[in-house]
Design a protein around this motif. Structure first.
Motif, mmCIF file in Angstrom:
data_model
loop_
_atom_site.group_PDB
_atom_site.id
_atom_site.type_symbol
_atom_site.label_atom_id
_atom_site.label_comp_id
_atom_site.label_asym_id
_atom_site.label_seq_id
_atom_site.Cartn_x
_atom_site.Cartn_y
_atom_site.Cartn_z
ATOM 1 N N PHE A 176 0.836 -1.188 0.000
ATOM 2 C CA PHE A 176 0.000 0.000 0.000
ATOM 3 C C PHE A 176 0.878 1.248 0.000
ATOM 4 C CE2 PHE A 176 -3.327 -2.650 2.424
ATOM 5 C CZ PHE A 176 -3.987 -2.991 1.248
ATOM 6 N N GLU A 177 0.307 2.331 -0.495
ATOM 7 C CA GLU A 177 0.995 3.614 -0.459
ATOM 8 C C GLU A 177 1.236 4.026 0.998
ATOM 9 O OE1 GLU A 177 2.043 5.071 -3.069
ATOM 10 O OE2 GLU A 177 0.914 4.165 -4.712
ATOM 11 N N GLU A 178 2.124 4.985 1.180
ATOM 12 C CA GLU A 178 2.420 5.492 2.523
ATOM 13 C C GLU A 178 1.246 6.357 2.993
ATOM 14 O OE1 GLU A 178 4.860 4.930 4.613
ATOM 15 O OE2 GLU A 178 6.008 3.587 3.306
ATOM 16 N N ILE A 179 0.279 5.718 3.622
ATOM 17 C CA ILE A 179 -0.912 6.414 4.097
ATOM 18 C C ILE A 179 -1.075 6.171 5.595
ATOM 19 C CG2 ILE A 179 -2.131 6.289 1.889
ATOM 20 C CD1 ILE A 179 -3.638 3.880 2.982
ATOM 21 N N ASP A 180 -1.930 6.963 6.214
ATOM 22 C CA ASP A 180 -2.242 6.800 7.626
ATOM 23 C C ASP A 180 -3.233 5.642 7.776
ATOM 24 O OD1 ASP A 180 -3.203 6.905 10.217
ATOM 25 O OD2 ASP A 180 -3.421 9.077 10.254
ATOM 26 N N PRO A 181 -2.832 4.515 8.380
ATOM 27 C CA PRO A 181 -3.729 3.354 8.481
ATOM 28 C C PRO A 181 -5.036 3.660 9.200
ATOM 29 C CG PRO A 181 -1.485 2.703 8.977
ATOM 30 C CD PRO A 181 -1.490 4.205 8.909
ATOM 31 N N GLU A 182 -4.988 4.456 10.263
ATOM 32 C CA GLU A 182 -6.216 4.754 11.004
ATOM 33 C C GLU A 182 -7.171 5.608 10.178
ATOM 34 O OE1 GLU A 182 -5.662 6.325 14.884
ATOM 35 O OE2 GLU A 182 -4.502 4.602 15.609
ATOM 36 N N ARG A 183 -6.631 6.537 9.423
ATOM 37 C CA ARG A 183 -7.479 7.372 8.575
ATOM 38 C C ARG A 183 -8.097 6.534 7.453
ATOM 39 N NH1 ARG A 183 -8.415 12.658 8.033
ATOM 40 N NH2 ARG A 183 -9.026 13.474 5.997
ATOM 41 N N ALA A 184 -7.311 5.608 6.906
ATOM 42 C CA ALA A 184 -7.835 4.723 5.864
ATOM 43 C C ALA A 184 -8.955 3.853 6.423
ATOM 44 C CB ALA A 184 -6.715 3.849 5.303
ATOM 45 N N ALA A 185 -8.767 3.342 7.639
ATOM 46 C CA ALA A 185 -9.792 2.510 8.275
ATOM 47 C C ALA A 185 -11.061 3.315 8.516
ATOM 48 C CB ALA A 185 -9.261 1.948 9.584
ATOM 49 N N GLU A 186 -10.915 4.553 8.970
ATOM 50 C CA GLU A 186 -12.073 5.411 9.211
ATOM 51 C C GLU A 186 -12.813 5.679 7.898
ATOM 52 O OE1 GLU A 186 -14.651 7.540 11.670
ATOM 53 O OE2 GLU A 186 -12.912 6.342 12.253
ATOM 54 N N HIS A 187 -12.065 5.888 6.836
ATOM 55 C CA HIS A 187 -12.660 6.111 5.514
ATOM 56 C C HIS A 187 -13.507 4.904 5.101
ATOM 57 C CE1 HIS A 187 -12.440 8.179 1.484
ATOM 58 N NE2 HIS A 187 -12.825 6.969 1.111
ATOM 59 N N LEU A 188 -12.951 3.719 5.286
ATOM 60 C CA LEU A 188 -13.665 2.496 4.911
ATOM 61 C C LEU A 188 -14.920 2.302 5.754
ATOM 62 C CD1 LEU A 188 -10.582 0.151 4.446
ATOM 63 C CD2 LEU A 188 -12.206 0.804 2.652
ATOM 64 N N LEU A 189 -14.831 2.563 7.042
ATOM 65 C CA LEU A 189 -15.993 2.388 7.914
ATOM 66 C C LEU A 189 -17.101 3.378 7.570
ATOM 67 C CD1 LEU A 189 -14.249 1.706 11.340
ATOM 68 C CD2 LEU A 189 -15.612 0.092 9.996
ATOM 69 N N ILE A 190 -16.733 4.593 7.193
ATOM 70 C CA ILE A 190 -17.741 5.573 6.782
ATOM 71 C C ILE A 190 -18.441 5.108 5.504
ATOM 72 C CG2 ILE A 190 -18.032 7.903 5.848
ATOM 73 C CD1 ILE A 190 -15.933 8.825 7.890
ATOM 74 N N LEU A 191 -17.667 4.578 4.567
ATOM 75 C CA LEU A 191 -18.271 4.048 3.342
ATOM 76 C C LEU A 191 -19.220 2.890 3.664
ATOM 77 C CD1 LEU A 191 -15.201 4.030 0.891
ATOM 78 C CD2 LEU A 191 -17.225 5.497 0.748
ATOM 79 N N LEU A 192 -18.781 2.000 4.545
ATOM 80 C CA LEU A 192 -19.598 0.849 4.926
ATOM 81 C C LEU A 192 -20.886 1.278 5.623
ATOM 82 C CD1 LEU A 192 -16.743 -1.464 6.219
ATOM 83 C CD2 LEU A 192 -18.340 -2.083 4.402
ATOM 84 N N ASP A 193 -20.742 2.152 6.616
ATOM 85 C CA ASP A 193 -21.914 2.590 7.373
ATOM 86 C C ASP A 193 -22.889 3.357 6.486
ATOM 87 O OD1 ASP A 193 -20.933 1.447 9.656
ATOM 88 O OD2 ASP A 193 -20.110 3.308 10.488
ATOM 89 N N GLY A 194 -22.362 4.194 5.614
ATOM 90 C CA GLY A 194 -23.234 4.957 4.717
ATOM 91 C C GLY A 194 -24.005 4.061 3.776
ATOM 92 N N ALA A 195 -23.328 3.069 3.216
ATOM 93 C CA ALA A 195 -23.987 2.156 2.285
ATOM 94 C C ALA A 195 -25.067 1.344 2.987
ATOM 95 C CB ALA A 195 -22.949 1.225 1.651
ATOM 96 N N ARG A 196 -24.739 0.800 4.151
ATOM 97 C CA ARG A 196 -25.715 -0.029 4.870
ATOM 98 C C ARG A 196 -26.903 0.788 5.344
ATOM 99 N NH1 ARG A 196 -21.365 -3.261 8.515
ATOM 100 N NH2 ARG A 196 -21.136 -1.144 9.280
ATOM 101 N N GLY A 197 -26.629 1.986 5.853
ATOM 102 C CA GLY A 197 -27.715 2.832 6.335
ATOM 103 C C GLY A 197 -28.659 3.253 5.225
ATOM 104 N N ARG A 198 -28.116 3.680 4.094
ATOM 105 C CA ARG A 198 -28.958 4.091 2.968
ATOM 106 C C ARG A 198 -29.734 2.907 2.406
ATOM 107 N NH1 ARG A 198 -28.644 8.572 0.121
ATOM 108 N NH2 ARG A 198 -28.804 7.471 -1.884
#
Length: 202
Positions: A149-171
């Protein structure tokens, strides 16, 4: 909130109660869920539930914890080739199959809506979220360390994924269609591709 016995029910009883709670939630939703309906699904006297749990809310807090324990037991990040495959597999597991979990997802959304007003629900939802974020962060961090993976912040990437997941499931629940889950899958694939060295985003 205290259980009548610090050890809680025996493992086999606990599993049976959790399964009965799952079925009752799917059948009645959160608003119409009662200890009697859970005991009916369990096929035991309601007094058994009240012996181990002070009420519906305490039982549901235990159920939320049980869900994450089940996820930890059934979803293994081993046996996958590289961080990209592991990450895709893990987040795909967190998205529901089309038409398979609509009633249960609706009940979970109802419970989530109670969290701002229920400290026990909120604490358990936070604990579940923290464990999922930690899992996703570790997968990303391992991939970064191996140069996948690119040099990214793992916690920020995880938060991004969880927001995508929660948004999709909620909608998906609110709109009563699996279309948001499909879009969520595409967005997650795009995101994983962008952070993967030599992946779709390059």
């Amino acid at each position: 909130m205290k259980r009548h016995r610090s050890t809680g029910p025996l493992p086999e009883t606990h599993e049976a109660v959790m399964d009965a709670t799952h079925r009752a939630l799917c059948e009645y939703g959160y608003a119409n869920l009662t200890m009697q309906r859970i005991s009916d699904e369990l096929g035991k006297s309601k007094s058994l539930l009240h012996y181990h749990y002070d009420g519906k809310e305490e039982l549901l807090v235990s159920f939320l914890e049980h869900l994450l324990d089940e996820f930890d037991r059934t979803v293994s990040t081993e046996g996958h080739e590289g961080g990209e495959e592991t990450l895709r597999f893990t987040v795909e597991t967190l998205l529901p199959d089309a038409d398979c979990h609509a009633d249960f997802d609706t009940a979970m959304l109802e419970m989530g809506m109670q969290a701002p007003y229920n400290d026990d629900f909120r604490d358990q939802f936070r604990a579940n979220d923290a464990r999922l974020k930690d899992l996703l962060s570790r997968i990303v961090a391992d991939g970064v360390e191996r140069g996948e993976f690119e040099e990214i912040d793992p916690e920020r990437a995880a938060e991004h994924l969880l927001i995508l997941l929660d948004g999709a499931r909620g909608r998906s629940v609110v709109l009563d269609t699996d279309a948001p889950n499909d879009v969520g899958r595409e967005a997650i694939r795009d995101f994983v591709g962008r952070i993967t060295v030599g992946g779709d985003g390059e």
